[in-house]
Every structure is written in structure tokens, then in C-alpha cells.
Design a protein around this motif. Structure first.
Motif, PDB file in Angstrom:
ATOM      1  N   ASP A 194     -35.822 -86.742 -54.608  1.00 11.04           N
ATOM      2  CA  ASP A 194     -36.688 -86.351 -53.498  1.00 11.04           C
ATOM      3  C   ASP A 194     -36.299 -84.991 -52.931  1.00 11.04           C
ATOM      4  N   VAL A 195     -37.299 -84.217 -52.567  1.00 14.47           N
ATOM      5  CA  VAL A 195     -37.128 -82.938 -51.875  1.00 14.47           C
ATOM      6  C   VAL A 195     -38.025 -82.952 -50.646  1.00 14.47           C
ATOM      7  N   THR A 196     -37.477 -82.527 -49.510  1.00 10.51           N
ATOM      8  CA  THR A 196     -38.241 -82.460 -48.270  1.00 10.51           C
ATOM      9  C   THR A 196     -38.256 -81.024 -47.766  1.00 10.51           C
TER      10      THR A 196
ATOM     11  N   SER B 295     -39.777 -78.875 -44.357  1.00  9.15           N
ATOM     12  CA  SER B 295     -40.422 -79.046 -43.058  1.00  9.15           C
ATOM     13  C   SER B 295     -40.310 -77.779 -42.231  1.00  9.15           C
TER      14      SER B 295
ATOM     15  N   THR C   7     -44.426 -81.361 -42.415  1.00  8.60           N
ATOM     16  CA  THR C   7     -43.416 -81.892 -43.340  1.00  8.60           C
ATOM     17  C   THR C   7     -44.110 -82.337 -44.625  1.00  8.60           C
ATOM     18  N   THR C   8     -43.441 -82.094 -45.738  1.00 12.74           N
ATOM     19  CA  THR C   8     -43.947 -82.613 -47.004  1.00 12.74           C
ATOM     20  C   THR C   8     -42.787 -83.088 -47.856  1.00 12.74           C
ATOM     21  N   HIS C   9     -43.073 -84.052 -48.731  1.00 11.57           N
ATOM     22  CA  HIS C   9     -42.093 -84.564 -49.680  1.00 11.57           C
ATOM     23  C   HIS C   9     -42.610 -84.302 -51.093  1.00 11.57           C
TER      24      HIS C   9
ATOM     25  N   THR D  71     -41.095 -84.552 -55.504  1.00 10.79           N
ATOM     26  CA  THR D  71     -40.046 -85.050 -56.384  1.00 10.79           C
ATOM     27  C   THR D  71     -39.774 -84.046 -57.505  1.00 10.79           C
TER      28      THR D  71
ATOM     29  N   SER E  53     -32.464 -81.988 -50.021  1.00 10.85           N
ATOM     30  CA  SER E  53     -32.517 -82.845 -51.203  1.00 10.85           C
ATOM     31  C   SER E  53     -31.165 -83.526 -51.309  1.00 10.85           C
TER      32      SER E  53
ATOM     33  N   HIS F 146     -28.626 -79.530 -47.568  1.00 11.68           N
ATOM     34  CA  HIS F 146     -29.565 -79.127 -46.522  1.00 11.68           C
ATOM     35  C   HIS F 146     -29.453 -77.623 -46.304  1.00 11.68           C
TER      36      HIS F 146
END
Length: 620
Positions: free
Chosen positions: A251-253, A255, A262-264, A266, A299, A303
Motif C-alpha cells: 500500500d502507498v498513501t 495526502s 487522500t488517495t491509496h 498499490t 508506505s 513516511h
């Protein structure tokens, strides 16, 4: 030995070139077991342990620290940082007893006896360290001119060629708990197959010229990303995040807290997660509104928090469009010469002074010539709202038919783009300055222009071209027909009417024939003067003569229909070994609008008035 986090950049750019070939011209490191470098982005926002300060140094013009008198590799070279005799032989070096130099900094301006020195300099620094579990440890170098090889605790950890781009050496498993030492051999010897090549009109400052630090990252870490505003939809930020060592599905975030966005995503099989982040009420970055947002990337346990602006840049016919609207670039060229102390610019004070002068002149744009400047310059440009032309040193007469040289240019281009693609201020990547019009050159630089678009399709590609002069019945005609123009989005041209050709009034009868319906930036124009040297406007080297050149240039520039920007040459006087005239040059290029000691020349005020009154260039 290759590091675990080996450099994706070199895999992309140098698929057919071995590292041994890349460094074959560097005698100090040609023998060594080679290892790759990586390049971490956003390094200035990671926690780091600074290694700046005093380093012990040994001047080594004959590479004595590596070879014996039969040119055999020493088992006890300087990289061993020895303190005892080896095999009964006397030890003829000792870093602890050797003088120190400040890092960051060039060696030329720190010691008078090193002012003209070109060759190998050995640097050594002791440091304490406590390795952390489940991490990678890197030594980060902001820049080292020109060829570098790095050892930690006697182990070769990486090597790098290029004097103005950063690199990171993976020292995981080499650093140990407690006392450690790093040894770096830096060689600024100019070579025919270097980038730049043998001759440049700036000083060949040697050494560890930018910051050095230790950086820890998790086992899986974000090593590259590209987030930019969609040209088609100003409510969408798109791009990617690359996570080194990640498994597919990680997962990668991303924001932007201020926008509540915010989005997620992969990670795929290429370690990359494609990003699409919808945003509302985004304030577009521009010189009038240099808005920066805090952007969080995460991820796993890694950070990052960047500060980014979002804008679009494109062309339409002969217009340059910023956020969809035409803009004229009122600017000046800048060398990375430190004000007052001289030497290579690297500090916040250097940056604040140089860009402060540009803002005072009324600039909304700077050309950072002729190589990538310290990252502080581009960060500050983001904050100040100054648009940037950034350039690699494909300068004058490279070996354009040499594949190894092309590989070096590709490497430096990739390192420049990778470091700075998160900077809204940069709108132009330049692939060359004043190169000869030959078939080999055009093929080489067209390859570079195409690679630039591959690495960053969101910005414009340019180069500073030479122009042809044709005499006419009433004066002269400047012809811009260099075939390289076909590969560029924006045409840069350099001309020096009133200095290298004609009198200043020659500009009054000069016309321009530009064979491309593309935007044009007059990337260089100007004349030289020593600050405080006065006389009639007809006398060269006086402030009055330089000012008169600008007074004649401005009306001529306004007659060029495609003109969409100017970057006068140059903001501040800078050191150059080519400029030897006693009493006037004294190893300085004196085309600065300001002296190296901060004295504003008359031409500064001529250009300042034209920029602030918007009498030079098309008003937006």
C-alpha cells in the motif's frame, strides 16, 4: 559488490555501459571493486546525521595514495586510513596529522596554495554511529566535483562521475556500532571525455562542494516519486510513487491535509504505484502566488513530507502558458558563484543573496547556468515564486560521437530530473549550451531531448543555441535555423551584439529571422564592466559602456515576434580561468550586473527599470 538498493536510474540510462567503463578515465578508482550508487529523492526532508564540518585532507597530484612507483596497487593505500607501518615499510601518510578543509566547500578558495589545483584530493572523517535494525544506511553526497570514490571502514562502497548532481552510497552492513571513518578520493582533473569537457568559462572548483550526511531508511523505502497537476484537469494530481524493495500489492498513501485530499494505491511488479489524487479548491502555484502545500507520502514504515506547488506549463504556438495563461519570462542567468567570499555557492545565505538580487531586479525567472545548482536554489525558487531553467553541462565541444560521453550526459540528466521534479519552480530542462552545429551533435542532443521527455513529460525542453549573422544593406540579420530546434519545445538563443560583435548601436539595425514557430528565450545577452570603472559610454569595460549595450538591446529584443523571455548574462561576476586581463578581469568574467562584492553596476538599474515597468517583453 552491488548494493541491494542498486540504482534504477542507471539501469534505465546506462544499460549497455559498464561501471568500469564509466570510470575508466579516473585513475584513482579504475582498479577498485565497483559498486553502484542510488539516488534518494527528497533527501532534505529525511532525518539525517550531518557529516559536514572539518575533514582531514591530503593533496595527491600523483595518486600516490593508490599506486606505488611501479604503478601497482598498494595494499595499504590511503583508503585504509592506516596508523601503523605495513609489512615493515614506513607509513608515509597520516590523515590525523594532515590539514583540514571545510565540507561543504571547494578547496580552491579555502587555501591559497590550492587555488589553481586540479588533481586528486583525499578526504577523511571519523564519525560515531549506531546502526538501527531493519534499515538501510546511506551516505548522501549533495555533489562532489568531479570523479569520486568512497570507502567506509576500508571497504569500497561507491563511485560517481559528475560534479553537480547528488549520489548516495549504500553502507548498510559496512558501518558498525561505535567508531567509523569515511575516506573519499575526489579528482577534479578535466578530461576530454568528461561532461563538461576540457574548456569551460567558469572555475573548476574541486572537492566535496555540497552537504554530506548519513541517512537511514526502512528496508522498503520511497526512493522516487512524481506528483504533478494534470494539464487536462486542474482538479487532479497524478503521477507515481516508487517503493524500493516493495512486494506487489504494498500500500502507498498520498495526502494533502490542507485540501482534505487522500488517495491509496498499490505497488505493481515494477515497485511503482500509480497515483490519481482528486483535489478541490487547489491554489495554483505561480510567481504571483507561490503557494506550497504539505504533501505526505507513506508506505509501510516509511513516511515523507514534502512541500510542493502545483501548476501546469506548456506551449501553444509561440506562447509559453503557465496554468493555461501566457507568460513572459523576465529573468537573468545565474552562476553558482558565492557572493562576497567567492567559490562554489552552497549555503542558505548564498541562495538568499543571489535570488534576493534577482527579485530586486524585477525577475520572475532565472536561468541556472550551466549545471544543476544546489537544491537550496530550487527550494528557494519554489518559496519565492521564481521560475527556473535548469541545465546539465552539455557545454561547448563535447565528444558528441563518443557513446561513453552520451552515457554520462544521460546519467547527469536523470540525476538532475530525479532530484528536482518535485519543484514547481522548474519549468525548463535544458540539454545544452552553445554547441556546434554538426550532425553528431544534433543526433546526440536530440537523443537527450527525447530522453528528457521520457523522464519528465510535464515540463518543457530547451537549449541555448548559437545564431548565424548575415550582413544586410542596412545592418545585420540574425538567423536561427539550428536543426536542434526541431527537438526543442522552446528555442534559447545567445547573442552579444556590442561586445563580441559590432558596436552597441548595431542592435538598432539588427533583424531576426527565426525558422521555428516556437517560443524564443534570449538566453544570454550583455557586456562586461568592472564595477567602479567609469568613463564615456564608448569605452569598453566601463559601467557606462555596459549600460549602453542594454539600452540598445531592449528595443531590438522587443522587435522579435516570438520572444517570450530573456535571461541577461549574468547576475553576478564569477571566477573564470579564461579571463586573465589584469586590472579589469583578474580571473573574473565581468559581465555581471553586480560585482562579486555586491556592487550594482549601472546596467542593473537599466534592466531593473525595463522589467518593473514591463517595457521589455510582451505584457501578459
Amino acid at each position: 559488490m552491488f548494493t541491494e538498493a542498486c540504482c534504477r536510474l542507471r539501469k534505465i540510462l546506462l544499460p549497455t555501459l559498464s561501471i568500469a567503463l564509466l570510470f575508466s578515465s579516473f585513475a584513482v578508482v579504475a582498479h577498485a571493486q565497483t559498486s553502484d550508487t542510488t539516488l534518494l529523492v527528497d533527501i532534505d526532508h529525511r532525518a539525517a546525521t550531518s557529516l559536514d564540518g572539518d575533514w582531514h585532507t591530503i593533496v595527491d597530484p600523483y595518486s600516490t595514495g593508490l599506486y606505488n612507483f611501479h604503478h601497482e596497487i598498494k595494499a595499504d593505500g590511503y583508503f585504509m586510513n592506516g596508523t601503523k607501518a605495513y609489512n615493515g615499510e614506513p607509513l608515509e601518510y597520516n590523515f590525523a596529522l594532515s590539514p583540514t578543509l571545510k565540507v561543504p566547500g571547494d578547496w580552491n578558495t579555502q587555501r591559497r596554495d590550492l587555488f589553481y589545483y586540479e588533481g586528486v584530493m583525499w578526504y577523511e572523517k571519523d564519525f560515531k554511529y549506531s546502526p538501527k535494525p531493519n534499515t538501510h544506511t546511506f551516505i548522501h553526497f549533495g555533489a562532489a566535483n568531479y570523479r569520486s570514490h568512497v570507502w567506509v571502514n576500508t571497504k569500497a562502497v561507491c563511485e560517481h562521475e559528475g560534479g553537480f548532481t547528488p549520489f548516495d552510497c549504500d553502507v548498510t552492513g559496512v558501518v558498525k556500532d561505535g567508531d567509523n571513518f569515511v575516506v573519499v578520493a575526489v579528482d577534479n582533473t578535466r578530461s576530454a571525455d568528461g561532461v563538461p569537457t576540457l574548456q569551460t568559462d567558469w572555475w573548476n572548483y574541486g572537492g566535496l562542494t555540497r552537504d554530506v550526511s548519513l541517512v537511514d531508511v526502512p528496508q522498503q523505502f520511497i526512493d522516487d516519486y512524481d506528483l504533478h497537476l494534470s494539464r487536462a484537469n486542474h482538479d487532479l494530481i497524478e503521477g507515481y510513487v516508487h517503493v524500493e524493495g516493495a512486494n506487489p500489492g504494498t500500500d502507498v498513501t498520498v495526502s494533502i491535509p490542507e485540501l482534505h485530499a487522500t488517495t491509496h494505491a498499490t505497488v505493481g511488479t515494477d515497485d511503482r504505484a500509480d497515483i490519481k489524487l482528486p483535489v478541490k479548491s487547489l491554489s495554483l502555484w505561480s510567481p504571483d502566488n507561490p503557494k506550497l502545500y504539505k504533501v505526505n507520502l507513506a508506505s509501510g514504515s516509511d513516511h515523507l513530507e514534502d512541500e510542493m506547488g502545483f501548476r501546469t506549463i506548456e506551449t501553444r504556438g509561440t506562447e509559453i502558458l503557465l496554468n493555461g495563461k501566457p507568460i513572459f519570462l523576465r529573468g537573468v542567468s545565474v552562476h553558482a558563484e558565492a557572493p562576497y567570499r567567492t567559490g562554489r555557492a552552497y549555503s542558505e545565505k548564498d541562495v538568499d543573496t543571489l535570488l534576493g538580487w534577482a527579485k530586486e531586479m524585477g525577475c520572475n525567472y532565472v536561468r541556472l547556468a550551466h549545471y544543476p545548482h544546489d537544491q537550496r536554489m530550487t527550494r528557494a525558487s519554489d518559496r519565492l515564486g521564481i521560475l527556473v531553467w535548469s541545465e546539465i553541462p552539455d557545454y561547448w565541444a563535447l565528444q558528441f560521437d563518443n557513446p561513453a560521453v552520451l552515457a554520462k550526459s544521460k546519467q547527469q540528466l536523470g540525476e538532475m530530473i530525479r532530484r528536482d521534479r518535485d519543484k514547481a519552480s522548474i519549468i525548463l530542462w535544458s540539454v545544452a549550451n552553445e554547441t556546434p552545429d554538426t550532425e553528431a551533435r544534433t543526433k546526440y542532443l536530440t537523443t537527450m531531448a527525447n530522453l528528457t521527455r521520457q523522464l519528465d513529460p510535464t515540463r518543457l525542453v530547451t537549449a541555448a543555441l548559437l545564431v548565424k549573422t548575415q550582413k544586410t544593406a542596412t545592418g545585420s540579420n540574425k538567423i536561427v535555423d539550428d536543426p536542434l530546434g526541431q527537438a526543442l519545445d522552446v528555442i534559447g538563443t545567445n547573442e552579444y551584439i556590442g561586445w563580441y560583435e559590432q558596436k552597441p548601436a548595431g542592435a538598432d539595425t539588427t533583424t531576426w529571422d527565426i525558422h521555428y514557430q516556437k517560443p524564443v528565450i534570449m538566453s544570454e545577452f550583455g557586456a562586461a564592466a568592472r564595477a567602479g570603472h567609469h568613463g564615456p559610454a564608448t569605452e569598453r569595460w566601463t559601467e557606462e559602456y555596459q549600460a549602453d549595450v542594454y539600452k540598445h538591446q531592449i528595443p531590438m529584443l522587443n522587435r522579435i515576434p516570438q520572444l517570450r523571455g530573456t535571461s541577461a548574462w549574468v547576475l553576478m561576476d564569477f571566477r573564470s580561468p579564461m579571463r586573465t586581463l589584469p586590472g579589469l578581469q583578474d580571473n573574473f568574467n565581468r559581465k555581471g550586473l553586480i560585482s562579486d562584492q555586491g556592487e550594482k553596476k549601472q546596467a542593473f538599474f537599466v534592466l531593473q527599470k525595463a522589467y518593473k515597468d514591463k517595457t521589455l517583453g510582451k505584457a501578459e
